[in-house]
Design a protein around this motif. Structure first.
Motif, PDB file in Angstrom:
ATOM      1  N   SER A 179      -4.419   2.751   1.777  1.00 43.91           N
ATOM      2  CA  SER A 179      -4.291   1.315   1.999  1.00 43.91           C
ATOM      3  C   SER A 179      -4.140   0.613   0.652  1.00 43.91           C
ATOM      4  O   SER A 179      -4.157   1.241  -0.412  1.00 43.91           O
ATOM      5  N   VAL A 180      -4.030  -0.695   0.693  1.00 43.55           N
ATOM      6  CA  VAL A 180      -3.906  -1.460  -0.550  1.00 43.55           C
ATOM      7  C   VAL A 180      -5.246  -1.571  -1.279  1.00 43.55           C
ATOM      8  O   VAL A 180      -5.285  -1.876  -2.471  1.00 43.55           O
ATOM      9  N   LEU A 181      -6.344  -1.291  -0.597  1.00 48.37           N
ATOM     10  CA  LEU A 181      -7.662  -1.473  -1.207  1.00 48.37           C
ATOM     11  C   LEU A 181      -7.873  -0.635  -2.468  1.00 48.37           C
ATOM     12  O   LEU A 181      -8.336  -1.182  -3.487  1.00 48.37           O
ATOM     13  N   PRO A 182      -7.552   0.667  -2.482  1.00 50.54           N
ATOM     14  CA  PRO A 182      -7.748   1.426  -3.725  1.00 50.54           C
ATOM     15  C   PRO A 182      -6.929   0.886  -4.897  1.00 50.54           C
ATOM     16  O   PRO A 182      -7.383   0.923  -6.048  1.00 50.54           O
ATOM     17  N   ILE A 183      -5.734   0.386  -4.621  1.00 53.37           N
ATOM     18  CA  ILE A 183      -4.915  -0.240  -5.670  1.00 53.37           C
ATOM     19  C   ILE A 183      -5.609  -1.496  -6.183  1.00 53.37           C
ATOM     20  O   ILE A 183      -5.691  -1.735  -7.390  1.00 53.37           O
ATOM     21  N   ALA A 184      -6.129  -2.294  -5.253  1.00 52.24           N
ATOM     22  CA  ALA A 184      -6.798  -3.539  -5.623  1.00 52.24           C
ATOM     23  C   ALA A 184      -8.081  -3.277  -6.401  1.00 52.24           C
ATOM     24  O   ALA A 184      -8.401  -3.990  -7.360  1.00 52.24           O
ATOM     25  N   LEU A 223      -5.246  -8.651  -3.657  1.00 54.72           N
ATOM     26  CA  LEU A 223      -6.499  -8.944  -2.968  1.00 54.72           C
ATOM     27  C   LEU A 223      -7.067  -7.675  -2.338  1.00 54.72           C
ATOM     28  O   LEU A 223      -6.326  -6.795  -1.886  1.00 54.72           O
ATOM     29  N   LYS A 224      -8.384  -7.599  -2.292  1.00 57.17           N
ATOM     30  CA  LYS A 224      -9.064  -6.390  -1.806  1.00 57.17           C
ATOM     31  C   LYS A 224      -9.193  -6.409  -0.285  1.00 57.17           C
ATOM     32  O   LYS A 224     -10.277  -6.652   0.269  1.00 57.17           O
ATOM     33  N   VAL A 225      -8.087  -6.125   0.383  1.00 61.28           N
ATOM     34  CA  VAL A 225      -8.043  -6.155   1.844  1.00 61.28           C
ATOM     35  C   VAL A 225      -8.343  -4.756   2.381  1.00 61.28           C
ATOM     36  O   VAL A 225      -7.560  -3.827   2.186  1.00 61.28           O
ATOM     37  N   GLY A 235      -5.655  -2.710   4.528  1.00 58.29           N
ATOM     38  CA  GLY A 235      -4.409  -3.468   4.495  1.00 58.29           C
ATOM     39  C   GLY A 235      -3.200  -2.634   4.104  1.00 58.29           C
ATOM     40  O   GLY A 235      -3.289  -1.755   3.246  1.00 58.29           O
ATOM     41  N   SER A 236      -2.053  -2.956   4.699  1.00 62.48           N
ATOM     42  CA  SER A 236      -0.793  -2.291   4.330  1.00 62.48           C
ATOM     43  C   SER A 236      -0.139  -2.969   3.140  1.00 62.48           C
ATOM     44  O   SER A 236       0.888  -2.506   2.628  1.00 62.48           O
ATOM     45  N   GLY A 237      -0.728  -4.050   2.686  1.00 56.27           N
ATOM     46  CA  GLY A 237      -0.275  -4.783   1.515  1.00 56.27           C
ATOM     47  C   GLY A 237      -1.206  -5.951   1.294  1.00 56.27           C
ATOM     48  O   GLY A 237      -2.088  -6.217   2.106  1.00 56.27           O
ATOM     49  N   ALA A 238      -1.025  -6.660   0.174  1.00 54.12           N
ATOM     50  CA  ALA A 238      -1.870  -7.813  -0.111  1.00 54.12           C
ATOM     51  C   ALA A 238      -1.206  -8.707  -1.130  1.00 54.12           C
ATOM     52  O   ALA A 238      -0.508  -8.223  -2.036  1.00 54.12           O
ATOM     53  N   ALA A 255       0.854  -1.183   0.000  1.00 53.32           N
ATOM     54  CA  ALA A 255       0.000   0.000   0.000  1.00 53.32           C
ATOM     55  C   ALA A 255       0.892   1.235   0.000  1.00 53.32           C
ATOM     56  O   ALA A 255       2.011   1.210   0.515  1.00 53.32           O
ATOM     57  N   LEU A 256       0.415   2.334  -0.563  1.00 61.20           N
ATOM     58  CA  LEU A 256       1.224   3.559  -0.576  1.00 61.20           C
ATOM     59  C   LEU A 256       1.441   4.105   0.838  1.00 61.20           C
ATOM     60  O   LEU A 256       2.380   4.864   1.069  1.00 61.20           O
ATOM     61  N   GLY A 257       0.589   3.707   1.775  1.00 60.63           N
ATOM     62  CA  GLY A 257       0.764   4.144   3.158  1.00 60.63           C
ATOM     63  C   GLY A 257       1.563   3.182   4.012  1.00 60.63           C
ATOM     64  O   GLY A 257       1.592   3.321   5.236  1.00 60.63           O
TER      65      GLY A 257
END
Length: 320
Positions: free
Chosen positions: A143-148, A304-306, A309-312, A116-118
């Motif tokens: 978080s990683v969610l917008p990327i996912a 994955l759409k976590v 999340g700080s990553g996935a 995630a960018l954060g």
């Protein structure tokens, strides 16, 4: 270098360029904004044969999984299998069908994964200036969610630094710069173009399965890119949306000049919004590229759409 001489990240990156606000005050995907529909079509145009490659490492490998030191490896646990039925404890369904079920306990960054960018910050600010307190209990911002939710699709280009230097795998702590990447690209007969998804092979992750684990982690210092203002400016100018490598942290573990640990996580990800993809398995793709001479391709990925999340984990798919 003694720790008392190591600058703080804020000092090292005092004048480093930022993309904060470039896509609005509420942006959470950063340089992935460069991957417009035109960039997707540029990636599609690089497909020639239809060959496909997946870049995720195997999860729960019998030899273990490569993870950042201190993180536990993934554990898969059977919760239902034939044994339960053999001892009379399996649930019975009309028609007497039986089934197996299992679960996995793992770090979200314990396999091939997107940060995630954060995920990393300094001076109490994440990507785009978000308050670091927004990470408490889960990432409310970046978080990683917008990327996912968005996904990653574009033209990818593989730079095989190990092959370029005549090695199966780069040495621990071996570094390279953007100028080395350009030299390797020229030798391969490919150009790194603006807004390319940059994929770099060092051989490091592939070597994990051939080494004794204790030796792999001994005095742990990975090979990788090393920080310089020139390198950061090059990423900025080239509008690189995504950096993908076959190492656990995408850069040399400790910068040999400044002594700072993982400065590019902040210079590229926190400041420029470059998305980092780590622990990729690039050996089969690299072998095929070396054989047919095609080093560019369509790169696709969706972690994955976590929520928070700080990553996935992710299994990128490349189409040549």
């Amino acid at each position: 270098m003694e720790s008392k001489n190591v600058p703080e990240v804020a000092e090292l990156l005092e004048d480093s360029p930022k993309n904060w606000g470039k896509w609005g005050s509420d942006d959470e995907v950063g340089s992935l904004n460069y991957l417009t529909q035109a960039e997707v079509l540029r990636g599609v145009a690089s497909v020639r044969s239809g060959k496909t490659f997946t870049l995720q490492i195997q999860m729960g490998h019998p030899k273990g999984d490569p993870v950042w030191p201190g993180r536990s490896q993934a554990r898969r646990i059977n919760v239902m299998d034939k044994g339960h039925y053999m001892c009379g404890k399996g649930p019975l369904f009309p028609g007497l069908a039986e089934y197996a079920d299992d679960m996995m306990i793992m770090y979200l960054q314990g396999s091939t994964q997107y940060d995630a960018l954060g995920h990393v910050w300094y001076d109490d600010q994440l990507w785009n200036g978000y308050d670091a307190k927004s990470t408490i209990g889960g990432l409310d911002k970046a978080s990683v969610l917008p990327i996912a939710e968005r996904g990653v699709v574009g033209r990818g280009v593989l730079i095989d630094m190990a092959r370029h230097r005549g090695k199966d795998v780069l040495d621990p702590g071996e570094t390279f710069t953007h100028e080395d990447l350009l030299a390797a690209a020229k030798a391969q007969g490919v150009s790194i173009e603006k807004r390319d998804i940059l994929v770099i092979r060092t051989g490091w992750i592939g070597s994990f399965y051939e080494r004794d684990q204790a030796k792999f982690y001994e005095n742990f210092v990975e090979p990788g890119l090393t920080h310089s203002r020139e390198l950061v400016d090059w990423f900025h100018k080239m509008e690189i949306p995504n950096l993908v490598t076959d190492t656990i942290a995408n850069e040399v573990t400790v910068d040999p000049v400044s002594g700072v640990a993982l400065p590019l996580h902040n210079a590229l990800m926190r400041n420029l919004g470059v998305t980092l993809t780590e622990i990729a398995q690039l050996d089969p793709l690299a072998a095929d590229c070396a054989e047919d001479g095609q080093w560019s391709f369509l790169y696709t990925a969706a972690p994955l759409k976590v929520v928070g999340g700080s990553g996935a984990p992710v299994n990128p798919v490349v189409v040549k």
